[in-house]
Structure formats: C-alpha cells, structure tokens
Scaffold this motif. Structure first.
Motif, mmCIF file in Angstrom:
data_model
loop_
_atom_site.group_PDB
_atom_site.id
_atom_site.type_symbol
_atom_site.label_atom_id
_atom_site.label_comp_id
_atom_site.label_asym_id
_atom_site.label_seq_id
_atom_site.Cartn_x
_atom_site.Cartn_y
_atom_site.Cartn_z
ATOM 1 N N LEU A 136 0.881 -1.169 0.000
ATOM 2 C CA LEU A 136 0.000 0.000 0.000
ATOM 3 C C LEU A 136 0.921 1.222 0.000
ATOM 4 O O LEU A 136 1.742 1.374 0.896
ATOM 5 C CB LEU A 136 -0.886 -0.036 1.243
ATOM 6 C CG LEU A 136 -1.994 0.992 1.388
ATOM 7 C CD1 LEU A 136 -2.890 1.017 0.179
ATOM 8 C CD2 LEU A 136 -2.832 0.643 2.621
ATOM 9 N N THR A 137 0.802 2.072 -1.022
ATOM 10 C CA THR A 137 1.770 3.146 -1.234
ATOM 11 C C THR A 137 1.058 4.481 -1.438
ATOM 12 O O THR A 137 0.091 4.556 -2.180
ATOM 13 C CB THR A 137 2.625 2.842 -2.491
ATOM 14 O OG1 THR A 137 3.222 1.566 -2.348
ATOM 15 C CG2 THR A 137 3.701 3.890 -2.693
ATOM 16 N N PHE A 149 -2.653 7.062 -4.273
ATOM 17 C CA PHE A 149 -2.669 5.906 -3.385
ATOM 18 C C PHE A 149 -2.814 4.669 -4.263
ATOM 19 O O PHE A 149 -3.732 4.597 -5.072
ATOM 20 C CB PHE A 149 -3.850 5.997 -2.411
ATOM 21 C CG PHE A 149 -3.936 7.310 -1.691
ATOM 22 C CD1 PHE A 149 -3.211 7.526 -0.529
ATOM 23 C CD2 PHE A 149 -4.705 8.341 -2.189
ATOM 24 C CE1 PHE A 149 -3.263 8.750 0.127
ATOM 25 C CE2 PHE A 149 -4.773 9.571 -1.543
ATOM 26 C CZ PHE A 149 -4.048 9.772 -0.382
ATOM 27 N N GLU A 171 -1.795 -6.783 -4.420
ATOM 28 C CA GLU A 171 -1.862 -7.994 -3.624
ATOM 29 C C GLU A 171 -1.447 -9.180 -4.476
ATOM 30 O O GLU A 171 -2.005 -9.378 -5.567
ATOM 31 C CB GLU A 171 -3.286 -8.217 -3.093
ATOM 32 C CG GLU A 171 -3.381 -9.418 -2.158
ATOM 33 C CD GLU A 171 -4.810 -9.770 -1.771
ATOM 34 O OE1 GLU A 171 -4.986 -10.532 -0.823
ATOM 35 O OE2 GLU A 171 -5.741 -9.278 -2.438
ATOM 36 N N LEU A 222 -1.682 -12.783 -5.418
ATOM 37 C CA LEU A 222 -2.693 -13.824 -5.195
ATOM 38 C C LEU A 222 -2.134 -15.222 -5.401
ATOM 39 O O LEU A 222 -2.856 -16.215 -5.292
ATOM 40 C CB LEU A 222 -3.884 -13.603 -6.132
ATOM 41 C CG LEU A 222 -4.605 -12.265 -5.969
ATOM 42 C CD1 LEU A 222 -5.619 -12.062 -7.074
ATOM 43 C CD2 LEU A 222 -5.292 -12.193 -4.613
ATOM 44 N N LEU A 245 -0.631 -14.590 -10.322
ATOM 45 C CA LEU A 245 -1.768 -13.676 -10.378
ATOM 46 C C LEU A 245 -1.644 -12.608 -9.299
ATOM 47 O O LEU A 245 -1.193 -12.884 -8.186
ATOM 48 C CB LEU A 245 -3.057 -14.481 -10.173
ATOM 49 C CG LEU A 245 -4.364 -13.854 -10.656
ATOM 50 C CD1 LEU A 245 -4.362 -13.689 -12.167
ATOM 51 C CD2 LEU A 245 -5.542 -14.744 -10.244
ATOM 52 N N ALA A 282 -3.603 -8.675 -7.854
ATOM 53 C CA ALA A 282 -4.675 -7.688 -7.982
ATOM 54 C C ALA A 282 -4.144 -6.346 -7.509
ATOM 55 O O ALA A 282 -3.256 -6.295 -6.653
ATOM 56 C CB ALA A 282 -5.891 -8.084 -7.148
ATOM 57 N N GLY A 283 -4.667 -5.263 -8.040
ATOM 58 C CA GLY A 283 -4.170 -3.949 -7.647
ATOM 59 C C GLY A 283 -5.200 -2.865 -7.857
ATOM 60 O O GLY A 283 -6.181 -3.041 -8.577
ATOM 61 N N PHE A 284 -4.937 -1.733 -7.204
ATOM 62 C CA PHE A 284 -5.767 -0.551 -7.436
ATOM 63 C C PHE A 284 -4.841 0.652 -7.532
ATOM 64 O O PHE A 284 -3.691 0.619 -7.082
ATOM 65 C CB PHE A 284 -6.794 -0.353 -6.310
ATOM 66 C CG PHE A 284 -6.184 0.176 -5.049
ATOM 67 C CD1 PHE A 284 -5.601 -0.679 -4.134
ATOM 68 C CD2 PHE A 284 -6.154 1.545 -4.783
ATOM 69 C CE1 PHE A 284 -5.008 -0.194 -2.983
ATOM 70 C CE2 PHE A 284 -5.564 2.039 -3.632
ATOM 71 C CZ PHE A 284 -4.992 1.164 -2.723
ATOM 72 N N LEU A 322 -5.333 5.011 -7.365
ATOM 73 C CA LEU A 322 -6.151 6.231 -7.259
ATOM 74 C C LEU A 322 -5.212 7.427 -7.256
ATOM 75 O O LEU A 322 -4.396 7.565 -6.358
ATOM 76 C CB LEU A 322 -6.964 6.211 -5.958
ATOM 77 C CG LEU A 322 -7.947 5.059 -5.777
ATOM 78 C CD1 LEU A 322 -8.467 5.016 -4.349
ATOM 79 C CD2 LEU A 322 -9.112 5.184 -6.757
ATOM 80 N N THR A 369 -8.352 3.063 -11.031
ATOM 81 C CA THR A 369 -8.502 1.752 -11.668
ATOM 82 C C THR A 369 -8.390 0.614 -10.668
ATOM 83 O O THR A 369 -7.797 0.752 -9.603
ATOM 84 C CB THR A 369 -7.417 1.522 -12.745
ATOM 85 O OG1 THR A 369 -6.128 1.581 -12.129
ATOM 86 C CG2 THR A 369 -7.492 2.545 -13.847
ATOM 87 N N VAL A 370 -8.973 -0.525 -11.055
ATOM 88 C CA VAL A 370 -8.772 -1.791 -10.364
ATOM 89 C C VAL A 370 -8.302 -2.792 -11.419
ATOM 90 O O VAL A 370 -8.758 -2.752 -12.554
ATOM 91 C CB VAL A 370 -10.059 -2.244 -9.637
ATOM 92 C CG1 VAL A 370 -11.231 -2.372 -10.584
ATOM 93 C CG2 VAL A 370 -9.844 -3.524 -8.856
ATOM 94 N N SER A 371 -7.342 -3.656 -11.036
ATOM 95 C CA SER A 371 -6.693 -4.531 -12.019
ATOM 96 C C SER A 371 -6.589 -5.960 -11.525
ATOM 97 O O SER A 371 -6.411 -6.197 -10.338
ATOM 98 C CB SER A 371 -5.256 -4.055 -12.296
ATOM 99 O OG SER A 371 -5.229 -2.858 -12.984
ATOM 100 N N LEU A 372 -6.664 -6.887 -12.474
ATOM 101 C CA LEU A 372 -6.236 -8.271 -12.257
ATOM 102 C C LEU A 372 -5.106 -8.527 -13.239
ATOM 103 O O LEU A 372 -5.260 -8.284 -14.438
ATOM 104 C CB LEU A 372 -7.375 -9.255 -12.526
ATOM 105 C CG LEU A 372 -8.374 -9.490 -11.412
ATOM 106 C CD1 LEU A 372 -9.396 -10.523 -11.865
ATOM 107 C CD2 LEU A 372 -7.680 -9.970 -10.134
ATOM 108 N N LEU A 422 -5.880 -7.046 -16.940
ATOM 109 C CA LEU A 422 -7.201 -6.498 -17.208
ATOM 110 C C LEU A 422 -7.394 -5.337 -16.252
ATOM 111 O O LEU A 422 -7.225 -5.479 -15.032
ATOM 112 C CB LEU A 422 -8.275 -7.557 -16.959
ATOM 113 C CG LEU A 422 -9.722 -7.075 -17.098
ATOM 114 C CD1 LEU A 422 -10.062 -6.795 -18.551
ATOM 115 C CD2 LEU A 422 -10.686 -8.116 -16.514
#
Lengths: 353, 353, 353
Positions: free
Chosen positions: C4-5, C42, C46, C48, C52, C54-56, C58, C94-97, C105
């Motif tokens: 978390l940055t 921010f 993570e 997984l 794999l 996941a990320g966000f 902002l 954004t939110v990403s996989l 994505l």
C-alpha cells in the motif's frame, strides 16, 4: 533519510449560541474545530546532504460535522473562491528548498506573515470556536479577506532556524491577472485597470527566548478598489513560578481603502494539572468615513481544556460578545440586534494524529 | 499504542441493464461498487489507558469508474447537498471517546441506526450493484432520504462491546436551522416554521450469538412538510451443517407524511469452496393516500462471488425487477414502462485494502 | 505480500509569458507542474499466488500553486466535466487483475493508448510547463478532447511484461449514454441519436530494447457531430557514447469531423553531470475545410534541469511559439495576435515522493 507523514486533527463540539434584541436568533449546532482546526494533511521531507533539504506540505481543512471540506482562493481576490463543500488543500500546499544556513524558499499556497500573530497570541486561536480571536472575525483583514489567512501563488522566504531566538519571513504573492485586466466597468465610467489586484507583500519578525516571545508583522494587498493594509504586534510571557501561567496580548491596526480598524486582545493560559484554564478579552473598533461614532465590538471568553494525552482533549468554552455604536457582530451562526450582546457555550472532543 | 490506518475498496463492473415496454431504455455501463462500496478512508485510535481510548474516522465514497466522489449532506435536509462529483468524507467523518465499560460517544457524520439492518441482512447489501436491497432503493426512507443512510451533525452513543452478544446504539442529529427558520412561503400562505427540519433521532438494538443474529431499529426525522419514520427488523441464521448456509430476512415499515411504505426481503449466502452463491427476493409496497391499488415492486437477484483472497474477488450478478399497480421502478440507469419488468447482468472485480 | 503506497509530485515555478502584436497580453504567474505533473496518489497490490495479482490505483492531479485539484470527465463527452477546482482522482482510478503470463485487465478511468507517445517522446512531456508538447496543446485530440489524455468507464488490456521488449495495450471505453439518447435538437431539425457518443477504442504497440524505443498508437472516439481519430508514432535512440544523449521524435495525425491536423516533434535530452539539457522543436498544422492556408504553429523550447536527487530538482525553461496563416496560439495564460509570436520563461522546484 526521507520522511512521508500523514497528519491531522478531528475536533467536534456541541454548540449553543444566541443573540439578543428584536432581530436576534439562536441555534444549536454540532460544530467543528472549536479547540483546534480540523484538517487532514500529507507532508514529506528529503535530506539532500550538505545542510540542504527539500519538502512538500499538502493540508486540507475539514468540516467534520458534515464530512465536507473548504474551497481555496485561487487569485487572492474576492472572485477567486470555488464552490462550497469541496475538499482542497486550502490550508497549505507548498514545495520547499531549505538550507540550514541560508533559510527556506517556499512556493505555493501558504499562510501570510500577517496572519500568525493573531493565532499565536490568543489563548483560543483563530479556529471556529466561540472563543476565537474577535479581531480576526470582526476585522477587515481577517477571516473575510482573501489574504487574511493565506495567499495562493506565493513565494516565501524564511530565515534559518539557528539565529539565537530571532526568526522572520517575507512573502510575495501574485494575483496573476493578465496585463490588460480591468474591473467590470460601471455604467458611464471607464474600465479601471486592476492588473495587480490580489498581489500581497508582507513581512514578519520575531524573537523567542526563555519565557519571552514577541513578534511583529505588516502586509499590503493591492486592490484597485482600495488596498488592504494589516499590521500587528503580539507578545507573551510565561511565568514559571506562577504555575506556568502564560500571559499574552496583541495589538492590531488595519485599513481597507478609506475604512480603518484597530483592536487589541489580552489573554492567559493557566495550566492546572492535566488541564488548562484559558481566558481572553478582545476589543475591536471600526473607523468609518465621516463624523459618526465608531462601531465597537468586544468579546470575553473563558474556557477549560482537559488533556487526556498530547493528542486527545475534551473542552468547554463560554463567550459573550457585546456591541456598541451600531455594531451587530454575533457568535457563530446567529444574529443579534445592533448594540445587543450575543452569548454562547460549547463543549467538545479533539483528537490529533 | 496508537494506530493510523489508510483503507478502502475499489470495485468496478461491466453492467447491462434494460427496461421493457414502450417507454423503456437500455444501457451499457462501467459501474462501481457492485460487490462492495468503493471508498478511501483514514482512521486512527489512541489508547488513553484505564480502558479509555479516542479515535477518528474519515471515509469518502468513490465512483472509481470516473475518478469522482460524492457530495455530503450538511443539514439532513433535501437542500443540503453540495455539487456532484466532488470528494467529501460523505461516508463517515467522526471523532470518538470510547470506554470499555461505558461505551462509545461519537460526534460527526455517521450511519443512522435505522440504516444498518437493510445492509446487513441482505446478501447483496446496499451498494450500487443491480442485486442490491430493493427496499433501500424503492423506499421513502432509503437512498433518497437525507437521513436514509447517514446523518450529519450527529451525536451517537454505542453500548460497550462485552454484553454477552447484546449490542445497541442511539443517535441524535441536528438540522442546525436557526431559531426563526421558515420554509419558503407559498403565495397567499403564511411562512411555516421549520426550525427542527432535519432533526433525526433513532435507536438500534441487536443480539448476536453463535449462528443467530437479530436486530431491530426505529428512527424519526422531523420535517415541517411531514415527518419520516422508519422501522425495520432483520434476522439471520447460519446452518453450519448445511455447508455454512446463511439464511436471512428483513421486514421494513416506513412513512413520509401521509404516504406509507412497507417491504420484506428473504435471502441466503451459500459458501461453495472459495466462492459463494447468493440470492435474494424483495417486495416493496407503497401505500398512497386515497382508494387506489398500492404500487408494488419486487426484485429477484442471483449472484456468484469467487474470492481469490480475503481482499480480492470477481463476481457476477443477474437481477429481475417487476412492477405492478402502476409502479415503474427499474434497475440502475435505465427506465421501464409502468407494470413492466427491468432486467440486467453485471460482472466485476473488487479489491479491498 | 501486499503493498500500500502513497505517492505524488509537488512542482511549482515562477513563470512569465507574453504574446506580441496589438491583441497581446503578458502575465506573471506561480504555476504548477512545469517539470512533472503535480499529483497525490494511493496505490496497492496484492499477490494472489500462481502469477496472479490484484491492484488498485487512485491518483489525483494537483494545482499546488492554489491548493486546488482537477475535475474529472464522467462520460468522455464535452458536457461530462464537473466543477473547477474540486479534487477528483482524475489522473487514474482503476482496479486490475494481472497474470504474469496472460497480461493485465484494468477497469476504470485510465490513460488512453493514443496519449502515451505524445508524453514519452517529448523531452518536456505534456505537463503545464511552457516547453510542453505543442502537438498536445494545439491538437484536436490533445488537451481539449475528453479522451485526449484519459477515458472514464474504460476496460483496458495490457500484454504481459516478458515479451522480449514488445509491449502493447488496447482500451475500450463507454460513453454510457442511454439507448434512446439524442443531441439537443436544433430548431426545425430532427433530434440526432447519439447513443454511442463518448465511446473510445484504441490500441498501442511498442518495442523497447537497449538504446532503441518505438511505439505506435491509434484510436477513435465516436461522436454524432463527427468522430475524433488520432494516430501517432514515437521513437527514440539513446547514444551511450555521446554522453548518453537521447534523441527522440513524434509524428502525429488526427481528425475531428471534417477538420484535420498533423504535426511532428524533434527533441533531445543530454545528461550533463547531475543535470540535463533538454530541447524540442514541434510544428503543428491545422487543415480546415475549404481553400484557405493551413494555420500553422511552431514551438521551440530549451531547458535545463538540475537534479539534487532522484526526487528533487530545480529547473529553468525558455520557449518561443510562432504562428502563421492566421494561427494565434500562445503560451500558457496569455494571448497573442494572429501570426505573432509568444515567448516565455519559467524556473521552479519539483519534489517527488
């Protein structure tokens, strides 16, 4: 050797205020910032070596009773404020280069030098509490002035820290009007050039040593409709033998175009165990054009703060504001009839982080 | 022993919704918050010793499909909402003092006690997804009401945590109108005093033990044009022997002035490996003044969530909303003809932090 | 294995710009983002397992000279921008996989594929500085276009990272209009359906290996009043033997309805000790309908950046913008007469964190 810090204050209070006289109103509110101004900020510092460092500071004001924020003022002029309720880094938004020997160069939106004495030499400061500095709330160059607290587009210089108690700063801030800017023309009149509207220049010098602290400041904001001049002097003495009693005072003179104002404030903070008792008395006189009596406003405030820790406190304040010579100032959120008093009480919780 | 935490959710989904009948529309959207409401928050806690602690909580809602936020409502009245798209700490903005034996005092903007049962006893909750609680979306006291979810200017009290499964809270929130406030006068009528508009009082009590959870709540928001009353009851049972199946339901009654509404919801969550199957059926009846049939809306929703981890999930939902007796509710962003159905599907990704 | 940055840039500069000719103005400003765009963000990630994650992300833009932010555009159309000065996560939300073998994505508000070459193959990029990319500022599909930099409601796919220097991405973004949406009708005309207005589709492919980097992109935004098409090609070569000199260029073609535009840019960055010298020359030609000369704008920019560290720099830039065939583009904040030049200088400080 670089740091990144999130910080802030959340302060809420239950407040009752009332005016008096036929045109008066009263109000119950959940208010914010009665002890310390609510805020959320992000700041950082990088040590560049050789006594040089760089830093940034982004700080937004909060109205935490409703979750909203404050607009900023983008041009130091009355038309420069954006919509209500939005969040901006209105409190401070700066980037700095600091030399341990040469001082700090600071660019952005920052406090004006003429603001600080009003906040620091009042036991209740300049927050939203009912006890807060009446010179600031009544004054031409206080809360209502675009440069009364902070200025956007500013270039600031601060003396280095190691001057044996002496400190000082200067600020120059731009209104950023284009070269052929004019005020909206009134019918039958020529447009008035206002290229320099919103330009602020100010200086503050102080000395703090042992129990003694004194500071003077003066500043000028340029407006085609009449310049705003603010000067003030604050001083305090801490009596360690008298339980640490700190006595303080401020003298304040200002003018906006042809209208003058002046005021003074006396106050004290008395530590009592984990708490402190605070009191202040302020008197502000508006000096209008023409041979009429000067509208005068006085405020008496008394408060108690109980500190659970350095960060967390509960507090209570009572205040009474009186008017004469036609003045009709009132405590936050209500109205009072001319020459009538306004009274109120508040009790709240403050958490800093 | 103090903490400072940044937290949030970012949830986005591709959504198709359509109405039916001559006046219907359809729409493709990238939506947010279909599984969990997108948010960014900052909270902290300080241990003051002796079972006492202080804390703050600042949380803003996000429309992460576009990067925008949500306005807050500053006076719990319909005219108290600021501009669209701005970011505010609309979800929660509070400061608290908590005693392990006496409970918590909380000041600021917070959820109303009457909100929680609607969110907690629905498998799809009250987010922006197409499966979300229809009582909340249709109701007089749900999404559209200034105090349907949260109230500003609130004073809340929460029972302490160690009551053998019992919990409870009360909230009093102020509209903060001045003492002589009136509604805008209509022609030929006297102004109507509305000093108390936006004042909310509510209470919630619950019991949770082992597989069983039940909670009741009731609240009143004062308006000169007609008070808003909301009461609801939620309950759930988790059958550990049936793969952990959790069955839940809610009963909901409300009135706004002379208009009544009532509804009920049944649903379940069935864990299946790392995922879960969810379904709900809700029915809401508006009871208008006069001898006309009651407009009725029903929603059936079915969903699947695949959990990559505690924080990250992908999900899909289908929902069908039906209307009768003149109702014309539709799924998010579209319109349907009276007495016609609206259907939709969504699939998305949710990350919490 | 999750992160978390908090990150950002604060960049401020003193800037003087002036036009020439009878209709010209000049201006002193404290500007932001002249070296790198000011922002606060921010983001988190993570792991997984199994390749794999996941990320966000902002990220909000900052005008730190005044403490304000930027509105977002919610529907990729000209009417989709909220109020000035508000803070939004306008830069990215954004939110990403992400799969290490299949790629990423990404859902939300993000940069369009057609934006990147303009920023990456210009020594001055696309910030608010006076040296910044003139094709971007003059162009139909640059700063002024709702999808010129970013798109809301987007679905993006990025190739995985390990393709031997090849990379690529595609984006599809929705305008989210309802199925029967029409443009505001003009008198005497039928309403024009615009269900697809604000729909963007674009692709970018590139190759980077050793000293060489090349990238092409093309995109289409659908509008009932005339589609916006943008294509560009950027390339750079770093000469390690010539002190690390990096030479770069961009070619750019676009059209909005019946109007065409094209441009090209050449530039270099020359590292000199802890600093770097930068220069660019850009030329942009608008091709209007009818037999008239093509309005043409050229910009020459020269700059120096002194890096105290990776994060902190001071810099200075001079720029001259010339017009012909009726063009009247000017440097930031001022106006110049048609076919006249605009010149300016800036010096500032940038801190990244």
């Amino acid at each position: 050797q670089s740091s990144l810090t999130m910080f802030g204050v959340v302060d809420a209070a239950v407040t009752y205020t009332t005016g008096s006289g036929p045109a008066s109103t009263s109000r119950w509110q959940l208010t914010n910032s009665a002890n310390s101004f609510s805020r959320l900020g992000f700041r950082g510092n990088e040590d560049l070596g050789g006594g040089l460092s760089a830093g940034f500071w982004l700080e937004e004001g909060l109205m935490n009773d409703t979750g909203t924020g404050f607009p900023s003022n983008t041009n130091n002029q009355l038309n420069g404020t954006a919509g209500l309720g939005t969040q901006t880094f209105n409190r401070r938004s700066t980037v700095s280069l600091t030399s341990s020997t040469l001082g700090e160069l600071r660019l952005g939106r920052d406090y004006t030098p003429t603001f600080w004495n009003t906040a620091l030499f009042d036991p209740f400061g300049t927050g939203s509490g009912i006890g807060a500095n009446q010179l600031y709330f009544s004054g031409l160059g206080g809360l209502q002035a675009p440069t009364g607290t902070r200025a956007s587009n500013s270039i600031g210089y601060f003396l280095p820290a190691n001057l044996g108690g002496f400190y000082g700063s200067v600020m120059y801030a731009m209104g950023e009007n284009i070269s052929n800017s004019t005020l909206p023309a009134t019918p039958g009149a020529l447009p008035v050039p206002n290229k320099n509207d919103g330009r602020y220049g100010g200086i503050r010098l102080g000395y703090q040593s042992g129990p003694f602290h004194v500071s003077i400041a003066t500043g000028l904001t340029t407006y085609a409709t009449g310049d705003l001049r603010v000067s003030n002097l604050g001083a305090s003495w801490t009596f360690e033998q008298l339980m640490g009693l700190r006595v303080m005072g401020e003298y304040y003179v200002e003018s906006l175009g042809a209208v003058d104002g002046k005021g003074a404030l006396l106050g004290f903070i008395l530590p009592v165990g984990p708490g402190e008792i605070k009191a202040s008395y302020a008197r502000y006189v508006r000096q209008p054009v023409g041979n009429v009596p000067d509208p005068t406003t006085s405020k008496l405030a008394l408060g108690y703060v109980y500190n659970f820790s350095k960060r967390t406190a509960v507090y209570a304040t009572v205040a009474r504001l009186t008017n004469s010579n036609g003045a009709s100032q009132a405590l936050t959120g209500v109205t009072t009839s001319p020459n009538h008093a306004s009274t109120g009480g508040e009790t709240g919780v403050r958490v800093a982080f």
